[in-house]
Motif scaffolding. Structure first.
Motif, PDB file in Angstrom:
ATOM      1  N   ASP A  63     -57.965 -16.354 -12.058  1.00 18.94           N
ATOM      2  CA  ASP A  63     -58.826 -17.106 -11.134  1.00 18.94           C
ATOM      3  C   ASP A  63     -58.597 -16.724  -9.664  1.00 18.94           C
ATOM      4  O   ASP A  63     -58.833 -17.522  -8.762  1.00 18.94           O
ATOM      5  CB  ASP A  63     -58.634 -18.600 -11.328  1.00 18.94           C
ATOM      6  CG  ASP A  63     -57.226 -19.073 -11.013  1.00 18.94           C
ATOM      7  OD1 ASP A  63     -56.305 -18.230 -10.903  1.00 18.94           O
ATOM      8  OD2 ASP A  63     -57.045 -20.293 -10.867  1.00 18.94           O
ATOM      9  N   CYS A  66     -61.449 -17.504  -7.256  1.00 20.99           N
ATOM     10  CA  CYS A  66     -61.582 -18.950  -6.977  1.00 20.99           C
ATOM     11  C   CYS A  66     -60.499 -19.406  -6.015  1.00 20.99           C
ATOM     12  O   CYS A  66     -60.774 -20.190  -5.099  1.00 20.99           O
ATOM     13  CB  CYS A  66     -61.475 -19.756  -8.274  1.00 20.99           C
ATOM     14  SG  CYS A  66     -62.921 -19.598  -9.307  1.00 20.99           S
ATOM     15  N   GLN A  67     -59.294 -18.922  -6.226  1.00 15.79           N
ATOM     16  CA  GLN A  67     -58.181 -19.355  -5.386  1.00 15.79           C
ATOM     17  C   GLN A  67     -58.343 -18.941  -3.929  1.00 15.79           C
ATOM     18  O   GLN A  67     -57.869 -19.636  -3.042  1.00 15.79           O
ATOM     19  CB  GLN A  67     -56.860 -18.790  -5.917  1.00 15.79           C
ATOM     20  CG  GLN A  67     -56.387 -19.445  -7.187  1.00 15.79           C
ATOM     21  CD  GLN A  67     -54.964 -19.043  -7.467  1.00 15.79           C
ATOM     22  OE1 GLN A  67     -54.086 -19.166  -6.623  1.00 15.79           O
ATOM     23  NE2 GLN A  67     -54.725 -18.562  -8.680  1.00 15.79           N
ATOM     24  N   HIS A 125     -49.197 -16.260  -0.365  1.00 12.75           N
ATOM     25  CA  HIS A 125     -49.695 -16.920  -1.572  1.00 12.75           C
ATOM     26  C   HIS A 125     -49.499 -16.079  -2.838  1.00 12.75           C
ATOM     27  O   HIS A 125     -50.111 -16.358  -3.867  1.00 12.75           O
ATOM     28  CB  HIS A 125     -51.178 -17.271  -1.392  1.00 12.75           C
ATOM     29  CG  HIS A 125     -51.411 -18.236  -0.297  1.00 12.75           C
ATOM     30  ND1 HIS A 125     -51.632 -17.832   1.003  1.00 12.75           N
ATOM     31  CD2 HIS A 125     -51.409 -19.583  -0.279  1.00 12.75           C
ATOM     32  CE1 HIS A 125     -51.782 -18.895   1.772  1.00 12.75           C
ATOM     33  NE2 HIS A 125     -51.641 -19.970   1.026  1.00 12.75           N
ATOM     34  N   SER A 128     -48.982 -17.752  -6.375  1.00 17.88           N
ATOM     35  CA  SER A 128     -50.129 -18.396  -7.029  1.00 17.88           C
ATOM     36  C   SER A 128     -51.257 -17.399  -7.308  1.00 17.88           C
ATOM     37  O   SER A 128     -52.100 -17.639  -8.170  1.00 17.88           O
ATOM     38  CB  SER A 128     -50.661 -19.561  -6.193  1.00 17.88           C
ATOM     39  OG  SER A 128     -51.163 -19.109  -4.961  1.00 17.88           O
ATOM     40  N   LEU A 129     -51.285 -16.282  -6.585  1.00 20.77           N
ATOM     41  CA  LEU A 129     -52.346 -15.296  -6.772  1.00 20.77           C
ATOM     42  C   LEU A 129     -52.020 -14.266  -7.848  1.00 20.77           C
ATOM     43  O   LEU A 129     -52.861 -13.466  -8.222  1.00 20.77           O
ATOM     44  CB  LEU A 129     -52.633 -14.567  -5.447  1.00 20.77           C
ATOM     45  CG  LEU A 129     -53.201 -15.433  -4.331  1.00 20.77           C
ATOM     46  CD1 LEU A 129     -53.327 -14.623  -3.047  1.00 20.77           C
ATOM     47  CD2 LEU A 129     -54.537 -16.040  -4.733  1.00 20.77           C
TER      48      LEU A 129
END
Length: 181
Positions: A63, A66-67, A125, A128-129
């Motif tokens: 995603d 989206c992130q 990030h 999370s990426l």
């Protein structure tokens, strides 16, 4: 002039900045990525981030798009207009206009600073990426191919030249010790 010389002085560069600079200056990489940027509207920093993740045995998150949607809005509102402006100035500077050449150099430096901020975002990030630890160990080629598919929506066949070129550039770099996280 070094890419590092354009960094904002108050912030140390993230390791991905050095990595991206070394990869980007390998033979054929800049031309190839700029061509893909023009033809396919890829984000070069995203692809270099994907290569860094592949180097670590990881991929971009499923995603990812989206992130980064809010960040993508910033890119579209800030980086893209600077890029267009720089390209217009480049055309004038190539026609021999000295004032346009100086403006082009300043615009290029400003755009590079924006790219640095873009890489800072990806770096901050990165946990999370990225997809996180994979259940099975994948090789760099598989990781990069999967990431570029997620980033571009293109098939493996259309990405094979990009994957080969980027992995060759990675192999040609010798300063991988500075690429730790």
């Amino acid at each position: 002039m070094s890419v590092i010389s354009f960094l904002p002085p108050q912030s140390p560069p993230p390791p991905i900045w050095s990595f991206a600079g070394q990869i980007y200056t390998q033979v054929g990489v800049a031309t190839h990525l700029l061509s893909r940027q023009e033809q396919d509207q890829i984000w070069i920093n995203d692809w270099l981030f994907a290569l860094w993740l592949a180097h670590k045995g990881n991929t971009v998150a499923v995603d990812f798009r989206c992130q980064i949607s809010a960040w993508q809005h910033w890119r579209d509102q800030v980086i893209v207009p600077w890029r267009r402006y720089r390209k217009r100035l480049k055309a004038s500077s190539m026609a021999g206009d000295e004032k346009a050449r100086r403006q082009y150099q300043r615009a290029k430096q400003a755009e590079l600073s924006l790219e640095w901020h873009d890489q800072q975002y990806l770096w901050r990030h990165r946990s999370s990426l990225s997809a996180g630890p994979e259940p099975t160990t994948r090789d760099r080629e598989q990781c990069l191919s999967l990431s570029l598919q997620r980033l571009s929506g293109a098939s493996t066949d259309t990405l094979s030249d990009s994957v080969s070129l980027l992995l060759s550039a990675l192999e040609a770099c010798t300063d991988s010790a500075s690429w730790s996280d």
